[in-house]
Design a protein around this motif. Structure first.
Motif, short mmCIF file in Angstrom:
data_model
loop_
_atom_site.label_atom_id
_atom_site.label_comp_id
_atom_site.label_asym_id
_atom_site.label_seq_id
_atom_site.Cartn_x
_atom_site.Cartn_y
_atom_site.Cartn_z
N SER A 136 47.63 46.24 46.09
CA SER A 136 48.20 45.04 45.47
C SER A 136 49.02 45.37 44.23
O SER A 136 48.84 46.43 43.60
CB SER A 136 47.08 44.07 45.08
OG SER A 136 46.33 44.58 44.00
N ARG A 137 49.91 44.45 43.88
CA ARG A 137 50.75 44.61 42.69
C ARG A 137 49.89 44.74 41.43
O ARG A 137 50.19 45.53 40.53
CB ARG A 137 51.69 43.42 42.56
CG ARG A 137 52.65 43.49 41.39
CD ARG A 137 53.57 42.28 41.33
NE ARG A 137 52.84 41.06 41.02
CZ ARG A 137 52.63 40.07 41.90
NH1 ARG A 137 53.07 40.17 43.13
NH2 ARG A 137 51.96 38.99 41.54
N GLU A 138 48.81 43.97 41.37
CA GLU A 138 47.95 44.00 40.20
C GLU A 138 47.26 45.36 40.03
O GLU A 138 47.05 45.82 38.91
CB GLU A 138 46.89 42.90 40.31
CG GLU A 138 47.42 41.49 40.07
CD GLU A 138 48.23 40.95 41.23
OE1 GLU A 138 48.95 39.95 41.04
OE2 GLU A 138 48.16 41.51 42.34
N TRP A 143 48.56 48.19 40.89
CA TRP A 143 49.59 49.08 40.35
C TRP A 143 49.76 48.87 38.84
O TRP A 143 49.93 49.84 38.09
CB TRP A 143 50.92 48.85 41.07
CG TRP A 143 50.96 49.50 42.42
CD1 TRP A 143 50.75 48.90 43.64
CD2 TRP A 143 51.22 50.88 42.70
NE1 TRP A 143 50.86 49.82 44.65
CE2 TRP A 143 51.15 51.05 44.11
CE3 TRP A 143 51.51 51.99 41.90
CZ2 TRP A 143 51.36 52.28 44.72
CZ3 TRP A 143 51.71 53.23 42.51
CH2 TRP A 143 51.64 53.36 43.91
N TRP A 144 49.73 47.61 38.40
CA TRP A 144 49.82 47.35 36.96
C TRP A 144 48.61 47.92 36.23
O TRP A 144 48.73 48.50 35.14
CB TRP A 144 49.94 45.85 36.69
CG TRP A 144 51.31 45.29 36.87
CD1 TRP A 144 51.70 44.31 37.75
CD2 TRP A 144 52.48 45.67 36.14
NE1 TRP A 144 53.05 44.08 37.61
CE2 TRP A 144 53.56 44.88 36.63
CE3 TRP A 144 52.74 46.58 35.12
CZ2 TRP A 144 54.85 44.99 36.14
CZ3 TRP A 144 54.03 46.70 34.63
CH2 TRP A 144 55.07 45.91 35.13
N TYR A 157 41.12 42.75 42.21
CA TYR A 157 42.52 42.87 42.59
C TYR A 157 42.73 43.61 43.91
O TYR A 157 43.86 43.74 44.38
CB TYR A 157 43.31 43.61 41.50
CG TYR A 157 43.38 42.88 40.18
CD1 TYR A 157 43.57 41.50 40.13
CD2 TYR A 157 43.26 43.56 38.97
CE1 TYR A 157 43.63 40.83 38.92
CE2 TYR A 157 43.33 42.90 37.75
CZ TYR A 157 43.51 41.53 37.74
OH TYR A 157 43.58 40.87 36.54
N SER A 214 42.34 52.10 46.08
CA SER A 214 42.72 51.53 44.78
C SER A 214 42.04 52.28 43.65
O SER A 214 42.65 52.59 42.62
CB SER A 214 42.33 50.04 44.72
OG SER A 214 43.02 49.29 45.69
N THR A 242 51.23 41.67 31.87
CA THR A 242 51.22 41.86 33.33
C THR A 242 49.98 41.32 34.05
O THR A 242 50.07 40.97 35.23
CB THR A 242 51.34 43.35 33.66
OG1 THR A 242 50.25 44.07 33.07
CG2 THR A 242 52.65 43.91 33.14
#
Length: 411
Positions: A16-18, A20-21, A133, A142, A191
């Motif tokens: 997920s994008r989260e 990665w942040w 996330y 992850s 973010t």
């Protein structure tokens, strides 16, 4: 070559994008974490502490980590992971800047207790955030991405730290550590605001969840993982002294040798985890593999005085870390119950804090009493005990699963 690169990048797909942040925030934070690998050298050479005194400072470090992990786990269940992480990052940044002005032994013990307590309060919160996330099927990858960010930062950190020490001195490390913590907090505010971030894992709350303190196999696993941590942390306290005193390596060379560990992990760990997830072995069986390799990394050091053995030992340790630590983390996340997740991951983080309490100090005291080679033999023995305990946990869990299957068949 293109096919190899393509296979490597494919291991990151689906996250997920989260996540990665979260990885980027971790990278910013860990790139500045240059004080810790050089702490034993800083205390002995810049502050003129004795080796046993350094051991007690490291014990204070571990006690702070233990308390912070417990507090962070409790707070994560009460006020949420976001507030815990954000508060920890800003407070840690300020604490790093102030730590450089402490000179006395007692003051250093108190300061590092408070500093690491504040810093490690975020660790169980990071695990809870990662779980929130990530989709269930992506949690191990992850987690591996976060570890990759940690080690990418750790690859750059020691190398940069060695250069900073050589040019402007140790005080520069404290300023950079502090400012990067604050920068990571600011990045998180932009973010991962909980009002805007997307929650991927919608697991249902388990009715009457088991408290982690009553989960015997989990507690036994934590004992084994603490022993794993005790031998692992030697590479970040006792081992730099070994490199310096036994082989007369410079801070710059030590920094690059430690960075080699991080570089190996950045290149190899994600594809390795993607591969072993496809095997039929359980998470705990992979932990056993990691433990054995890490124990061997100490034993090879007593074979020969050849300097190249340091690189071989680092390779064994790095592969053991790549397999054992993420799969241990994955087992803890898998075992945790929704609604008590902060408590479960708090205890898991505390198990590694125990390693900081006893590992650094015991390593320093053993070196002072018995020398480096005998200390490495003892660490290999500790690894063997930890391996035996994990094998017992595997056997208990298999027996529990068999009993559950029999009970269901009777319904």
């Amino acid at each position: 070559m293109f096919n190899l690169i393509n296979k490597y990048t494919n291991t990151f797909k689906g996250l997920s994008r989260e996540v990665w942040w979260l990885a980027l925030i971790t990278l910013v934070n860990r790139t500045g974490a240059m004080v810790i690998p050089f702490l034993s050298l800083y205390l002995t050479e810049d502050k003129s502490f004795t080796v046993p005194q350094v051991g007690w400072v490291m014990t204070s470090f571990g006690l702070g980590s233990f308390f912070g992990a417990w507090l962070g786990g409790k707070l994560s269940d009460k006020i949420g992971y976001y507030k815990v992480i954000l508060g920890s990052l800003f407070a840690t940044g300020l604490a790093f800047v102030l730590t450089q002005y402490v000179d006395t032994f007692a003051g250093m013990c108190v300061t590092f207790f408070l500093l690491i307590a504040v810093a490690d309060a975020a660790r169980p919160a990071f695990f809870v955030a990662l779980s929130a996330y990530s989709k269930p099927e992506n949690k191990t990858r992850s987690l591996t991405l976060i570890r990759l960010a940690i080690n990418l930062g750790f690859s750059a950190g020691p190398a940069l730290g060695g250069l900073i020490i050589a040019t402007i001195g140790y005080y520069g490390l404290f300023w950079i550590d502090g400012l990067t913590c604050i920068l990571a907090g600011l990045l998180m505010m932009q973010t991962l605001n909980p009002k805007k971030a997307r929650i991927s894992d919608e697991e249902k709350v388990v009715e009457n969840p088991i408290a982690p303190e009553k989960d015997f196999p989990y507690l036994l696993f934590l004992v084994a993982f603490s022993l794993f941590g005790i031998i692992f942390v030697q590479y970040f306290s006792a081992m730099p002294l070994y490199y310096r005193q036994a082989y007369e390596l410079s801070e710059r060379t030590i920094g690059f040798l430690l960075a080699f560990n991080g570089a190996l992990i950045v290149i190899i760990e994600m594809p390795l985890i993607a591969y072993i997830e496809k095997t039929t072995m359980s998470n705990l069986q992979h932990v056993v593999t990691g433990l054995v390799l890490t124990a061997v990394s100490f034993l090879v050091l007593v074979i020969t005085p050849w300097a190249g053995i340091l690189i071989i030992g680092m390779i064994f340790m790095s592969v053991g870390e790549m397999i054992g630590l993420p799969m241990g983390n994955a087992f803890a996340l898998e075992r945790s119950k929704k609604g008590r997740q902060g408590a479960y991951m708090g205890l898991f983080t505390m198990s590694f804090s125990v390693a900081h309490i006893f590992g650094h100090n015991s390593g320093m005291q053993l070196i002072d009493l018995l020398g480096f080679e005998n200390t490495w033999l003892i660490m290999g023995g500790v690894g063997a005990i930890a391996t035996f305990l994990v094998l017992i946990v595997i056997r208990i869990i298999k027996r529990q699963q068999l009993n559950e299957t029999v009970s269901l068949s009777k319904i």
